[in-house]
Design an enzyme around this catalytic site. Sequence first.
Site, PDB file in Angstrom:
ATOM      1  N   CYS A 239      27.808  77.514  50.569  1.00 18.06           N
ATOM      2  CA  CYS A 239      28.656  78.887  50.725  1.00 18.06           C
ATOM      3  C   CYS A 239      28.960  78.888  49.560  1.00 18.06           C
ATOM      4  O   CYS A 239      29.800  78.939  48.501  1.00 18.06           O
ATOM      5  CB  CYS A 239      30.178  78.440  51.636  1.00 18.06           C
ATOM      6  SG  CYS A 239      31.137  79.896  51.296  1.00 18.06           S
TER       7      CYS A 239
ATOM      8  N   CYS B 276      31.996  81.293  48.839  1.00 19.18           N
ATOM      9  CA  CYS B 276      33.055  79.826  48.664  1.00 19.18           C
ATOM     10  C   CYS B 276      33.693  78.930  47.336  1.00 19.18           C
ATOM     11  O   CYS B 276      34.384  79.298  46.660  1.00 19.18           O
ATOM     12  CB  CYS B 276      33.650  78.993  49.641  1.00 19.18           C
ATOM     13  SG  CYS B 276      32.552  79.149  50.733  1.00 19.18           S
ATOM     14  N   ASP B 277      32.477  79.398  46.601  1.00 25.19           N
ATOM     15  CA  ASP B 277      31.838  78.243  45.471  1.00 25.19           C
ATOM     16  C   ASP B 277      31.623  78.551  43.768  1.00 25.19           C
ATOM     17  O   ASP B 277      31.572  77.684  43.296  1.00 25.19           O
ATOM     18  CB  ASP B 277      31.694  76.968  45.696  1.00 25.19           C
ATOM     19  CG  ASP B 277      32.292  75.892  47.062  1.00 25.19           C
ATOM     20  OD1 ASP B 277      33.161  76.295  46.845  1.00 25.19           O
ATOM     21  OD2 ASP B 277      30.791  75.473  48.268  1.00 25.19           O
TER      22      ASP B 277
END
Length: 308
Positions: free
Chosen positions: A136, A139-140
């Site tokens: 993701c 997200c990261d």
Amino acid sequence: MNAEKIRCLIIGSGPAGYTAAIYTSRANLNPVLYEGIEPGGQLTTTTEVENFPGYPEGTTGQAMMEDMRKQALRFGAEIRTGIVTEVDLKQRPFHITVDGQKEIEADSLIVATGASARFLGLESEQRFRGMGVSGCATCDGFFYRRKDVAVVGGGDTACEEASYLASICRKVYMIVRKDYLRASKAMQKRVTTTDNIDILFGYNTDEVLGDENGVTGVRLRRNDGTTRTIDISGFFLAIGHHPNTELFKGQLELDDEGYIKTIPGTSKTNIDGVFAAGDVQDPNYRQAITAAGSGCIAALDCERFLLL
Ligand code: NDP
């Protein structure tokens, strides 16, 4: 041990599960919802959500899921921590086992177990998961700002993630196994016109390289057999999702990719009293708003079924 009797059991805690809980609790069906492995679902691994109507300034996935959870609790839904480990849908009430020990008899079941990001299946990929390998980007990606990264995949998700990463990273490689992108024309245009995105067509990943600090590079193999190594700090997978339907194999009708089949326009599965909502039955749209909408449909179908 005596099984607990539940009128409406919901499995899954993303937008579909919580919305089903809001509707069924307001309809006095006394729903019990099991949150599963990832409370709040995939949205809790994203950052900003800007396209869910009603949030003109945007919100975060985490905050939105917390709000939906609170809304369900407000109307009396019972939300429990636990993982459903077995289901027996051969007869009603359905027999459900939670955490390998707790037995439940449910008059109706709403399945909202979602989908998860797919990985390539390389040993090195697993070794560096959380140390540079991620499913993701939104997200990261933040952890790799001003660094070089790679995204695997040539679909809309890969293009979207590459565009996002390009806005914070120095350089983004897209690793595409075919010699064309599967993504929509608009997304193709976006990545091909972004200066710091370099699309590597016709490459597969041989191995993720790294040391004790995490990913340092990736070895790629071209379709003609030649190899090439690129230096990167982040390796993002965007090769699709798989539905979380292992529990239901052999009981609910699934399509070729494992998504639960529903009667079009409804949440009804092949078993009376079992309804499916959200990404577990939707390979196409996969949006918070469509998942929430289908959670509502499942709740209304379930209510009608129980009141018949
Ligand atoms: P897709 O299935 O569309 O694309 C997956 C990509 O990953 C393909 O390029 C595929 O390659 C590649 N791939 C699959 N397995 C491997 C592998 N083992 N090794 C290397 N590459 C691999 O998935 P998406 O998640 O991109 O999209 C799913 C759906 O969601 C689509 O309908 C999409 O349109 C939609 N979507 C729409 C968005 C939007 O409109 N903004 C945003 C995100 C998703 P190949 O082409 O060779 O099979």
